[in-house]
Every structure is written in C-alpha cells, then in structure tokens.
Design an enzyme around this catalytic site. Sequence first.
Site, PDB file in Angstrom:
ATOM      1  N   ARG A 224       0.851  -1.192   0.000  1.00 11.84           N
ATOM      2  CA  ARG A 224       0.000   0.000   0.000  1.00 11.84           C
ATOM      3  C   ARG A 224       0.888   1.244   0.000  1.00 11.84           C
ATOM      4  NH1 ARG A 224      -3.460  -2.779  -1.473  1.00 11.84           N
ATOM      5  NH2 ARG A 224      -5.410  -3.369  -0.459  1.00 11.84           N
ATOM      6  N   HIS A 277      -0.736   0.293  -9.855  1.00 15.80           N
ATOM      7  CA  HIS A 277      -1.486  -0.628  -8.974  1.00 15.80           C
ATOM      8  C   HIS A 277      -2.028  -1.831  -9.766  1.00 15.80           C
ATOM      9  CE1 HIS A 277      -3.801  -0.755  -4.915  1.00 15.80           C
ATOM     10  NE2 HIS A 277      -3.581  -1.985  -5.370  1.00 15.80           N
TER      11      HIS A 277
HETATM   12  P1  NDP Z   1      -1.587 -11.731   5.126  1.00 17.96           P
HETATM   13  O1  NDP Z   1      -2.490 -11.237   6.181  1.00 17.96           O
HETATM   14  O2  NDP Z   1      -1.707 -13.157   4.686  1.00 17.96           O
HETATM   15  O3  NDP Z   1      -0.054 -11.472   5.523  1.00 17.96           O
HETATM   16  C1  NDP Z   1       0.346 -10.297   6.131  1.00 17.96           C
HETATM   17  C2  NDP Z   1       1.765 -10.453   6.649  1.00 17.96           C
HETATM   18  O4  NDP Z   1       2.175  -9.212   7.261  1.00 17.96           O
HETATM   19  C3  NDP Z   1       1.889 -11.528   7.740  1.00 17.96           C
HETATM   20  O5  NDP Z   1       3.121 -12.195   7.628  1.00 17.96           O
HETATM   21  C4  NDP Z   1       1.849 -10.693   9.022  1.00 17.96           C
HETATM   22  O6  NDP Z   1       2.480 -11.312  10.148  1.00 17.96           O
HETATM   23  C5  NDP Z   1       2.626  -9.486   8.600  1.00 17.96           C
HETATM   24  N1  NDP Z   1       2.347  -8.353   9.489  1.00 17.96           N
HETATM   25  C6  NDP Z   1       1.194  -7.687   9.678  1.00 17.96           C
HETATM   26  N2  NDP Z   1       1.345  -6.702  10.618  1.00 17.96           N
HETATM   27  C7  NDP Z   1       2.630  -6.768  11.018  1.00 17.96           C
HETATM   28  C8  NDP Z   1       3.397  -6.048  11.969  1.00 17.96           C
HETATM   29  N3  NDP Z   1       2.860  -5.053  12.693  1.00 17.96           N
HETATM   30  N4  NDP Z   1       4.690  -6.390  12.133  1.00 17.96           N
HETATM   31  C9  NDP Z   1       5.255  -7.403  11.424  1.00 17.96           C
HETATM   32  N5  NDP Z   1       4.575  -8.132  10.489  1.00 17.96           N
HETATM   33  C10 NDP Z   1       3.283  -7.815  10.305  1.00 17.96           C
HETATM   34  O7  NDP Z   1      -1.818 -10.749   3.864  1.00 17.96           O
HETATM   35  P2  NDP Z   1      -1.556 -11.045   2.318  1.00 17.96           P
HETATM   36  O8  NDP Z   1      -0.226 -11.676   2.170  1.00 17.96           O
HETATM   37  O9  NDP Z   1      -2.729 -11.724   1.711  1.00 17.96           O
HETATM   38  O10 NDP Z   1      -1.558  -9.546   1.721  1.00 17.96           O
HETATM   39  C11 NDP Z   1      -0.601  -8.587   2.146  1.00 17.96           C
HETATM   40  C12 NDP Z   1      -0.931  -7.211   1.589  1.00 17.96           C
HETATM   41  O11 NDP Z   1      -0.617  -7.132   0.199  1.00 17.96           O
HETATM   42  C13 NDP Z   1      -2.397  -6.787   1.631  1.00 17.96           C
HETATM   43  O12 NDP Z   1      -2.799  -6.388   2.913  1.00 17.96           O
HETATM   44  C14 NDP Z   1      -2.401  -5.636   0.643  1.00 17.96           C
HETATM   45  O13 NDP Z   1      -2.058  -4.451   1.324  1.00 17.96           O
HETATM   46  C15 NDP Z   1      -1.300  -5.988  -0.351  1.00 17.96           C
HETATM   47  N6  NDP Z   1      -1.832  -6.312  -1.687  1.00 17.96           N
HETATM   48  C16 NDP Z   1      -1.521  -5.487  -2.759  1.00 17.96           C
HETATM   49  C17 NDP Z   1      -1.991  -5.764  -4.032  1.00 17.96           C
HETATM   50  C18 NDP Z   1      -1.579  -4.980  -5.226  1.00 17.96           C
HETATM   51  O14 NDP Z   1      -2.180  -5.132  -6.300  1.00 17.96           O
HETATM   52  N7  NDP Z   1      -0.562  -4.163  -5.162  1.00 17.96           N
HETATM   53  C19 NDP Z   1      -2.900  -6.906  -4.275  1.00 17.96           C
HETATM   54  C20 NDP Z   1      -3.089  -7.749  -3.107  1.00 17.96           C
HETATM   55  C21 NDP Z   1      -2.602  -7.426  -1.862  1.00 17.96           C
HETATM   56  P3  NDP Z   1       1.951 -12.720  10.749  1.00 17.96           P
HETATM   57  O15 NDP Z   1       2.356 -13.744   9.705  1.00 17.96           O
HETATM   58  O16 NDP Z   1       2.706 -12.867  12.007  1.00 17.96           O
HETATM   59  O17 NDP Z   1       0.459 -12.579  10.900  1.00 17.96           O
END
Ligand code: NDP
Length: 314
Positions: A224, A277
């Site tokens: 994002r 995007h």
């Molecule tokens: P997930 O929820 O499966 O994974 C999120 C990851 O981020 C997890 O490993 C999580 O840790 C980690 N995380 C979250 N908060 C923290 C924190 N405070 N400190 C450290 N690690 C953190 O999400 P997805 O993989 O499905 O998607 C990730 C993001 O990708 C979406 O939220 C979106 O913003 C972006 N996206 C962008 C797109 C684009 O077209 N550019 C399309 C699709 C998604 P933990 O494993 O411990 O929970």
Amino acid sequence: MAILFKSAWDDAGEWTRCIQAEEPELEVRVWPEVGEAADIEFALVWEPPPGDLKRYPNLKAIFSLAAGVDHILGDPELPEGVPIVRMVDQSLTAQMSEYAIYHVLRYHRNMHLYESFQRERRWEQLPLHRAQDRRVGMLGIGVLGQDAGRKLQALGFDVLGWRRAARPIDGIETFHGPDGLTPFLNRTDILICLLPLTPATRGILNAGTFAALPEGAFVINMARGGHLVEEDLIGALGSGQPGSGHLAGATLDVFREEPLPPDHPFWRHPKITVTPHIASLTDARSGAQDIIDNIRRLRAGTPVRNLVDPEIGY
Ligand code: NDP
C-alpha cells in the site's frame, strides 16, 4: 436478499454475472442504486464511502474486493460486530508472485541499467551475481509473501521474512516483531513490502528502514502507498544517478495518492519504476466462487474463511 456491490475500479456487470452464476437467488445491487436498505445482507466493496455501511440494518458480512482491508477499516462509522472477510484467491496470489519475481530478476540481472544503456547506445557488460548470493527479504510473509518467497527460493534466491508472530515458517528464515526488524533489514539486498496497512505498519518504509538496508539495496513496494514515506525514499535514492544515494532503485505499484498525480516526482525519477497498482487484479469468477462459499458457510453456521481481526487491522 441482496448483496451490495461498490467499486469505482472493478467491473460491476462482470461481478454481477459471476455472483449470479454461483447463486442465482442472490440479487446484486450496484451502489448507489441500493434500493431498500433493509434488503442488503452482504456488501462486496472497494473503498466504501465512509458511513455508508452502517445504513444497512441487516448486514451480515462485509467482503473486501481486495486482499487488504485498510480501505474498509478506515471508516470510523463501521457497523460494530459485522464480520469482515478479505480476498484470498489463487489467481491473485499467482499474479502477485509474478510481479515480485519479475522485478527481483530485473534488478538481479541489471536489466534496469541495460534499459538505460540501450537508450544511450552503450555496449557494456556488467558483472553477474549468483542468485544464492542475493538476499530477498519479504517484509510481511503471509499468504502472498510466502507464495512469492517460495517461488524465489525455487529460482535459487536466499529468501528471508519478517512477520508479527514469533512462529517459524517451514524452510524460510524468519524474524519477527519490532526487535527483529533491524537484523532482518541488515541482511536484505532486495526488500519486498507485502504488509497489510495498519497503524503499526503505516510509514514503515522510511529513512530509518532504508538506512538499515545494505548499501545498494533495492525496494519493491507492492502493498500500500501508506507504507512509504515518499520524501524519505527520494532522499535515500540520492541524485538519481547510478552510484549516488544509499538505495540503488525502487519499484512502486502503490501510492499515497492514486492515480499518481502527473506532476509527481516519482514519474521522472531515474531510479524509480512506477506501475499503476496492477501487481494483481481480482478475478471476478474465482472471487465470486470464494464469496459465495463463505456466504453458504455463514448461513450454515460453519467457520468463515479469511476473516479479518479488526483489532490488529488485518
Ligand atoms: P496476510 O495477512 O496473509 O499477511 C500479512 C503479513 O504481514 C503476515 O506475515 C503478518 O504477520 C505481517 N504483518 C502484519 N502486521 C505486522 C506487523 N505489525 N509487524 C510485522 N509483520 C506484520 O496478507 P496477504 O499476504 O494476503 O496480503 C498482504 C498485503 O498485500 C495486503 O494487505 C495488501 O495491502 C497488499 N496487496 C496489494 C496488491 C496490489 O495489487 N498491489 C494486491 C493484493 C494485496 P503474521 O504472519 O505474524 O500474521
């Protein structure tokens, strides 16, 4: 019963066809032609107008048209207690991994430099590095980070990850929490941001983060725009000429303001690659199947998949 559809970017007609192919009884109401608010049982949205979702007294679930839910949780008047479900879809995941692999290989094989060499008609061969000597750090290693990470590992890259929970991931070295961030960054040559946008992650791509990366590192933000402190990136890239600045390059798919304004400095920066995007686009057919499956689970009282925890924001 009806499902509300609201998105300025996704094709409402295609989504309506795909939803009704799965569940003919479910009427699709395309915002702002909502009709009787009490008919709306479900909402399928991208960037719903703040305050809109509280208008539907019988709302049972809010489905995000994207993997992230920051565009929903930003609504200060969100109806309380209504489950929020995010998009997890095989084709979306595959597209995200393609984007990550493409840009890692582009930097790894110096293609960003050869592109400018060609414009200058310059014939120069640069040294090659082995993939196993290139460390790719997944900043966020959830559904998308793990898929991209495993595919990069299959190409030989040295992949590591950073996450919130202190849980290991089979076959990938992981760091966790605020204390794990600097050691993780110190060991990352190509940083890929795949975090959700939450209060804890907003602005995480900042001057301190860039300084903790080794000299000559690359940054790929495909999560994002709110993760990036734009001014700090410009500072870390130096004058824009190869060899100047701490970072060697950045690829950005997401921005604080989208569409990126025509006069934004990122467009013309020699060390920044901009894409609009498009790292992935949600596929209506598989997305609709997933949503209808979850609606059936809700009705049957069985656990819903891909539920969001509004307290932690993802
Ligand atoms: P997930 O929820 O499966 O994974 C999120 C990851 O981020 C997890 O490993 C999580 O840790 C980690 N995380 C979250 N908060 C923290 C924190 N405070 N400190 C450290 N690690 C953190 O999400 P997805 O993989 O499905 O998607 C990730 C993001 O990708 C979406 O939220 C979106 O913003 C972006 N996206 C962008 C797109 C684009 O077209 N550019 C399309 C699709 C998604 P933990 O494993 O411990 O929970």
